[in-house]
Scaffold this motif. Structure first.
Motif, PDB file in Angstrom:
ATOM      1  N   LEU A 207       0.752  -1.315  -0.047  1.00 48.02           N
ATOM      2  CA  LEU A 207      -0.038   0.006   0.300  1.00 48.02           C
ATOM      3  C   LEU A 207       0.845   1.407  -0.117  1.00 48.02           C
ATOM      4  CD1 LEU A 207      -2.870  -1.007   2.447  1.00 48.02           C
ATOM      5  CD2 LEU A 207      -3.089  -0.667  -0.111  1.00 48.02           C
ATOM      6  N   ILE A 208       2.116   1.219   0.604  1.00 51.81           N
ATOM      7  CA  ILE A 208       3.165   2.284   0.203  1.00 51.81           C
ATOM      8  C   ILE A 208       3.054   2.938  -1.036  1.00 51.81           C
ATOM      9  CG2 ILE A 208       5.601   3.012   0.424  1.00 51.81           C
ATOM     10  CD1 ILE A 208       5.731   1.475   3.125  1.00 51.81           C
ATOM     11  N   PRO A 209       3.033   2.195  -2.037  1.00 53.75           N
ATOM     12  CA  PRO A 209       3.118   2.648  -3.312  1.00 53.75           C
ATOM     13  C   PRO A 209       2.003   3.801  -3.682  1.00 53.75           C
ATOM     14  CG  PRO A 209       3.961   0.469  -3.318  1.00 53.75           C
ATOM     15  CD  PRO A 209       3.333   0.709  -2.127  1.00 53.75           C
ATOM     16  N   ILE A 210       0.772   3.575  -3.251  1.00 50.25           N
ATOM     17  CA  ILE A 210      -0.230   4.547  -3.527  1.00 50.25           C
ATOM     18  C   ILE A 210      -0.646   5.344  -2.543  1.00 50.25           C
ATOM     19  CG2 ILE A 210      -1.403   2.586  -4.774  1.00 50.25           C
ATOM     20  CD1 ILE A 210      -3.590   2.632  -2.542  1.00 50.25           C
ATOM     21  N   MET A 211       0.532   5.603  -1.432  1.00 49.77           N
ATOM     22  CA  MET A 211       0.457   6.670  -0.410  1.00 49.77           C
ATOM     23  C   MET A 211       0.963   7.914  -0.954  1.00 49.77           C
ATOM     24  SD  MET A 211       0.494   4.382   3.127  1.00 49.77           S
ATOM     25  CE  MET A 211      -0.246   5.961   4.014  1.00 49.77           C
ATOM     26  N   PRO A 212       0.462   9.212  -0.582  1.00 48.94           N
ATOM     27  CA  PRO A 212       1.230  10.449  -1.218  1.00 48.94           C
ATOM     28  C   PRO A 212       2.145  10.985  -0.251  1.00 48.94           C
ATOM     29  CG  PRO A 212      -1.133  10.958  -0.505  1.00 48.94           C
ATOM     30  CD  PRO A 212      -0.951   9.441  -0.464  1.00 48.94           C
ATOM     31  N   TRP A 213       2.889  11.861  -0.447  1.00 54.08           N
ATOM     32  CA  TRP A 213       3.837  12.400   0.480  1.00 54.08           C
ATOM     33  C   TRP A 213       2.848  13.122   1.449  1.00 54.08           C
ATOM     34  CZ3 TRP A 213       9.097  13.289   0.090  1.00 54.08           C
ATOM     35  CH2 TRP A 213       9.519  14.405   1.012  1.00 54.08           C
ATOM     36  N   GLY A 214       3.323  12.993   2.654  1.00 51.88           N
ATOM     37  CA  GLY A 214       2.215  13.467   3.910  1.00 51.88           C
ATOM     38  C   GLY A 214       1.344  12.319   4.317  1.00 51.88           C
ATOM     39  N   GLY A 215       1.606  11.217   3.789  1.00 51.21           N
ATOM     40  CA  GLY A 215       0.772  10.201   4.213  1.00 51.21           C
ATOM     41  C   GLY A 215       1.119   9.533   5.644  1.00 51.21           C
ATOM     42  N   SER A 216       0.222   8.843   6.397  1.00 52.16           N
ATOM     43  CA  SER A 216       0.859   8.292   7.691  1.00 52.16           C
ATOM     44  C   SER A 216       0.415   6.982   7.874  1.00 52.16           C
ATOM     45  CB  SER A 216       0.113   9.173   8.634  1.00 52.16           C
ATOM     46  OG  SER A 216       0.223   8.786   9.783  1.00 52.16           O
ATOM     47  N   ILE A 217       1.338   6.186   8.388  1.00 51.26           N
ATOM     48  CA  ILE A 217       1.188   4.840   8.724  1.00 51.26           C
ATOM     49  C   ILE A 217       1.137   4.617  10.263  1.00 51.26           C
ATOM     50  CG2 ILE A 217       1.795   2.389   8.865  1.00 51.26           C
ATOM     51  CD1 ILE A 217       3.034   3.008   6.050  1.00 51.26           C
ATOM     52  N   VAL A 218       0.126   4.334  11.027  1.00 53.18           N
ATOM     53  CA  VAL A 218       0.322   4.078  12.414  1.00 53.18           C
ATOM     54  C   VAL A 218      -0.023   2.558  12.852  1.00 53.18           C
ATOM     55  CG1 VAL A 218      -0.656   4.840  14.578  1.00 53.18           C
ATOM     56  CG2 VAL A 218      -0.648   6.392  12.647  1.00 53.18           C
ATOM     57  N   ASN A 219       0.959   1.838  13.639  1.00 52.23           N
ATOM     58  CA  ASN A 219       0.809   0.541  13.776  1.00 52.23           C
ATOM     59  C   ASN A 219       0.476   0.584  15.383  1.00 52.23           C
ATOM     60  OD1 ASN A 219       1.579  -0.436  11.117  1.00 52.23           O
ATOM     61  ND2 ASN A 219       3.620   0.020  11.665  1.00 52.23           N
ATOM     62  N   ASN A 220      -0.542  -0.601  15.693  1.00 49.29           N
ATOM     63  CA  ASN A 220      -0.932  -0.630  16.825  1.00 49.29           C
ATOM     64  C   ASN A 220      -0.087  -1.630  17.704  1.00 49.29           C
ATOM     65  OD1 ASN A 220      -2.372  -0.272  19.381  1.00 49.29           O
ATOM     66  ND2 ASN A 220      -4.208  -0.953  18.711  1.00 49.29           N
TER      67      ASN A 220
END
Length: 305
Positions: free
Chosen positions: A183-196
């Motif tokens: 999914l990183i390839p479709i995330m724009p600059w400024g995107g956020s990943i949060v892992n629990n």
């Protein structure tokens, strides 16, 4: 001094559900609807409703395990903040997923919620979900919340079956790798990943050896991934590490003895509520946290970790 009477019972020090035995569930992944009182999704510790401020207006977010517990509250707050939500859930949790979607429609009617049922234990299942996310999002995803997890108490390593060890790793960390990678390839600059993650890697829960190991892996994975991609892609990666939070997974997997001590030993003196964790996800997903990356947010009631 006693807390004001207007504060919900769940927020008062020493609170435990009125009958621990009644709360216990036999089957994973655990259902939210039988819990009494229900976990608090959008009621804050002062007794007021969560007040949105448009922090995620126009964003598209994926939340795994979004039907109950922390994931449900995250999905609700994201929708309130203006995001459209791709709400993943385990196929056995359809009632909770439908209940969550119906509640969002009531409190945030302009939010679009897509329900998606999938057991994410295999790479193929994760890749199938990625394709659905691409269709839903138009191949532009702003926020990825990796929240789905499983656990089961086992007192001693000699009693921990290899099948359970592999299962917990497949759900808790392998799925995060597969989803993030694709999914990183479709995330724009400024995107956020949060892992629990969890408090457990920092304390070493003796009855949750496999779960604790996976949550420690999530912390290491998240920090390394952030250092790998944040400069190049502008995507921040952070971790939330909850302490004892009252959720269906807890009721379905912990012993009566563990449940009776669940929360009162914290400095605040009680278990946390899902909304108290979800607010951290809102912060880390929004531009308010633009200088936060590779960090662990410890939402744990005052434990010194």
């Amino acid at each position: 001094m006693s807390p004001p009477s207007s504060i919900p019972e769940q927020y008062k020090p020493g609170f435990l559900p009125p009958s621990i035995a009644k709360q216990m569930q036999e089957n994973l992944p655990g259902q939210q609807s039988p819990l009494e009182p229900a976990p608090l999704d959008d009621i804050l510790a002062d007794g007021t409703k969560y007040k949105p401020a448009g922090k995620l207006e126009g964003k598209k977010a994926v939340v795994t395990g979004g039907d109950s517990g922390i994931g449900r509250s995250v999905s609700i707050l994201f929708a309130l903040e203006g995001a459209d939500v791709f709400l993943h859930y385990h196929p056995l949790e359809e009632k909770d997923a439908n209940d969550t979607k119906a509640y969002i429609a009531k409190v945030a009617p302009s939010a679009k919620v897509e329900l998606y049922a999938k057991d994410l234990r295999t790479e193929q299942a994760c890749l199938e979900m990625v394709e659905e996310v691409k269709k839903w999002s138009g191949s532009k995803l702003d926020i990825l919340i990796n929240n789905a997890a499983t656990q089961n108490e086992v007192p001693h390593i000699e009693e921990l079956e290899s099948e359970q060890w592999r299962h917990v790793f497949d759900v808790n960390i392998h799925a995060i790798f597969y989803l993030s990678k694709n999914l990183i390839p479709i995330m724009p600059w400024g995107g956020s990943i949060v892992n629990n993650a969890s408090i457990n890697p920092f304390v070493g829960h003796p009855k949750l050896l496999d779960y604790t190991a996976t949550k420690g892996a999530i912390v290491g994975f998240s920090r390394a991934l952030s250092n790998q991609i944040v400069k190049e892609k502008g995507i921040r990666v952070n971790v939330v590490c909850p302490g004892p939070i009252w959720t269906p997974l807890v009721a379905a997997t912990m012993s009566k003895e563990s449940l009776e001590s669940f929360g009162p030993s914290t400095a605040i003196g009680r278990a946390g509520q899902p909304v108290e964790v979800a607010t951290a996800f809102v912060f880390l997903a929004s531009s308010d946290s633009s200088y936060f990356t590779a960090q662990c947010f410890h939402v744990n009631g005052g434990a010194a970790y």
